[in-house]
Design an enzyme around this catalytic site. Structure first.
Site, PDB file in Angstrom:
ATOM      1  N   HIS A   1       7.057   6.527  10.608  1.00 40.86           N
ATOM      2  CA  HIS A   1       6.317   6.390   9.344  1.00 40.86           C
ATOM      3  C   HIS A   1       5.316   7.550   9.324  1.00 40.86           C
ATOM      4  O   HIS A   1       4.113   7.370   9.516  1.00 40.86           O
ATOM      5  CB  HIS A   1       5.611   5.039   9.370  1.00 40.86           C
ATOM      6  CG  HIS A   1       5.047   4.592   8.053  1.00 40.86           C
ATOM      7  ND1 HIS A   1       5.031   5.380   6.920  1.00 40.86           N
ATOM      8  CD2 HIS A   1       4.482   3.403   7.702  1.00 40.86           C
ATOM      9  CE1 HIS A   1       4.473   4.681   5.931  1.00 40.86           C
ATOM     10  NE2 HIS A   1       4.133   3.491   6.381  1.00 40.86           N
TER      11      HIS A   1
ATOM     12  N   ARG B   1       0.809  -1.228   0.000  1.00 43.39           N
ATOM     13  CA  ARG B   1       0.000   0.000   0.000  1.00 43.39           C
ATOM     14  C   ARG B   1       0.839   1.273   0.000  1.00 43.39           C
ATOM     15  O   ARG B   1       0.504   2.227  -0.701  1.00 43.39           O
ATOM     16  CB  ARG B   1      -1.065  -0.027   1.089  1.00 43.39           C
ATOM     17  CG  ARG B   1      -0.639   0.093   2.505  1.00 43.39           C
ATOM     18  CD  ARG B   1      -1.424  -0.836   3.413  1.00 43.39           C
ATOM     19  NE  ARG B   1      -0.815  -2.153   3.361  1.00 43.39           N
ATOM     20  CZ  ARG B   1      -1.472  -3.280   3.163  1.00 43.39           C
ATOM     21  NH1 ARG B   1      -2.751  -3.293   3.046  1.00 43.39           N
ATOM     22  NH2 ARG B   1      -0.809  -4.414   3.131  1.00 43.39           N
ATOM     23  N   THR B   2       1.922   1.308   0.774  1.00 41.40           N
ATOM     24  CA  THR B   2       2.667   2.571   0.841  1.00 41.40           C
ATOM     25  C   THR B   2       3.336   2.873  -0.504  1.00 41.40           C
ATOM     26  O   THR B   2       3.283   4.004  -1.001  1.00 41.40           O
ATOM     27  CB  THR B   2       3.703   2.537   1.981  1.00 41.40           C
ATOM     28  OG1 THR B   2       3.028   2.165   3.191  1.00 41.40           O
ATOM     29  CG2 THR B   2       4.355   3.884   2.183  1.00 41.40           C
TER      30      THR B   2
ATOM     31  N   ARG C   1      11.856   3.988   1.743  1.00 35.75           N
ATOM     32  CA  ARG C   1      11.588   3.037   2.837  1.00 35.75           C
ATOM     33  C   ARG C   1      12.831   2.185   3.018  1.00 35.75           C
ATOM     34  O   ARG C   1      13.397   1.683   2.052  1.00 35.75           O
ATOM     35  CB  ARG C   1      10.404   2.134   2.518  1.00 35.75           C
ATOM     36  CG  ARG C   1      10.338   0.959   3.490  1.00 35.75           C
ATOM     37  CD  ARG C   1       9.066   0.206   3.447  1.00 35.75           C
ATOM     38  NE  ARG C   1       7.981   1.000   3.980  1.00 35.75           N
ATOM     39  CZ  ARG C   1       6.765   0.510   4.210  1.00 35.75           C
ATOM     40  NH1 ARG C   1       6.498  -0.755   3.921  1.00 35.75           N
ATOM     41  NH2 ARG C   1       5.828   1.277   4.704  1.00 35.75           N
TER      42      ARG C   1
HETATM   43  C1  NCD Z   1       3.296  -0.727   8.121  1.00 40.51           C
HETATM   44  C2  NCD Z   1       4.760  -0.501   7.868  1.00 40.51           C
HETATM   45  O1  NCD Z   1       5.325  -0.996   6.900  1.00 40.51           O
HETATM   46  O2  NCD Z   1       5.324   0.191   8.685  1.00 40.51           O
HETATM   47  N1  NCD Z   1       2.533  -0.873   6.985  1.00 40.51           N
HETATM   48  C3  NCD Z   1       2.235   0.236   6.226  1.00 40.51           C
HETATM   49  O3  NCD Z   1       3.091   0.993   5.838  1.00 40.51           O
HETATM   50  N2  NCD Z   1       0.946   0.464   5.967  1.00 40.51           N
HETATM   51  C4  NCD Z   1       3.026  -1.665   9.206  1.00 40.51           C
HETATM   52  C5  NCD Z   1       3.498  -3.094   9.093  1.00 40.51           C
HETATM   53  O4  NCD Z   1       4.334  -3.453   8.275  1.00 40.51           O
HETATM   54  O5  NCD Z   1       2.998  -3.897   9.885  1.00 40.51           O
END
Ligand code: NCD
Length: 295
Positions: A129, A51-52, A101
């Protein structure tokens, strides 16, 4: 300007981002035609993401930016290039923004010090985040019409959660109360926290966190169903929250572990897909503010 941490933002900037994202989220596909036309956003994801990564790409595309994604699996990272050298290399190509990321805490801040364009932290290790916290705040604000006075229980693997850390900074700044809770092995040492049941009791919103097995040194060793029964969000636990309580989860969900299927899919209570939709709007607002500045 970079977006590395919630602390990177002034109260005024938080307000601008939430208000702009709110408008984007209510508009049609082209609410902001051409705001980033001719610009190039580099998407750099060293950790798995659905999703991100797609949300940033979608946000940039909606603003008509070009999005270039480095496939880290096929990059020179695999030949031993350091993050610093990768950053200098990409910077020499002149991107207008870099979304990063990375599994290491502080990676986004290290890259920001080396490049000439805005850097957005899309998650650094267990640290922060910030865009996730902003989209969570927007989702709650849209649902309740305010954040002031809300009690938000954030439960599960708090120790490894950059989502929890960013939310624990942002939500109180906006007037909400945060209760952190989780199994003893998954709680940070420094936090004073309530038990899961204490945290959820009477809460206006419950945000469940994924058990991040990839960051655990040893397996929790729970029997199937045991984690859910002891620490997960079951319909019975949710019934102890406020009658109007809503459920959030940043995803990806471990169904049947930290959250029961029926709760995750509850059309009245679950805001999980609303969070995803708002993620695009929030990232549009962030890219707009960072690349174009406040208008
Ligand atoms: C999270 C992340 O990657 O920090 N997911 C996200 O970005 N929506 C949480 C996770 O990985 O559990």
């Amino acid at each position: 300007m970079h977006l590395i941490s919630i602390d990177s933002l002034s109260d005024e900037q938080v307000g601008i981002l939430l208000d702009t994202a709110d408008l984007f989220s209510k508009g049609e596909r082209n609410t902001a035609p051409g705001k980033l036309a001719g610009r190039t956003v580099f998407n750099l994801f060293y950790e798995n993401s659905t999703r991100t990564a797609m949300s940033f790409a979608m946000a940039a595309a909606r603003l008509q930016a070009e999005v270039l994604t480095l496939s880290v699996e096929h990059s020179s990272v695999k030949k031993g290039e350091t993050l610093e050298d990768t950053a200098r290399t990409l910077n020499a190509m002149g991107p207008d923004a870099l979304v990063l990321r990375h599994r290491e805490n502080g990676a986004a801040s290290a890259v920001a010090a080396l490049v000439d364009c805005p850097v957005i932290n899309a998650g650094d290790g267990t640290n922060e985040h910030p865009t996730q916290a902003l989209l969570d705040a927007l989702t709650l604000r849209q649902h309740f019409g305010r954040l002031e006075g809300l009690t938000v229980a954030i439960c599960g693997d708090v120790r490894h959660s950059r989502v929890a850390r960013s939310n624990a900074k942002l939500l109180p700044r906006l007037g909400a109360k945060v209760r952190l809770a989780g199994p003893p092995a998954l709680l940070p040492d420094e936090e004073s926290v309530a038990s899961i049941d204490q945290a959820i009791a009477g809460a206006d919103a419950v945000m469940m966190l994924r058990v991040q097995r990839e960051r655990l040194d040893e397996d929790l060793g729970d029997a199937p169903g045991e984690f859910l029964a002891r620490y997960g969000l079951t319909p019975e636990r949710l019934a102890t929250a406020a009658p109007h309580a809503v459920v959030l989860h940043p995803g990806p969900m471990n169904r049947g572990v930290e959250i029961a299927d029926s709760v995750a899919d509850d059309p009245q209570r679950s805001l999980v897909l609303k969070q995803v939709a708002n993620g695009v709007a929030v990232r549009m607002a962030c890219l707009d503010l960072l690349v174009n500045g406040a208008s």
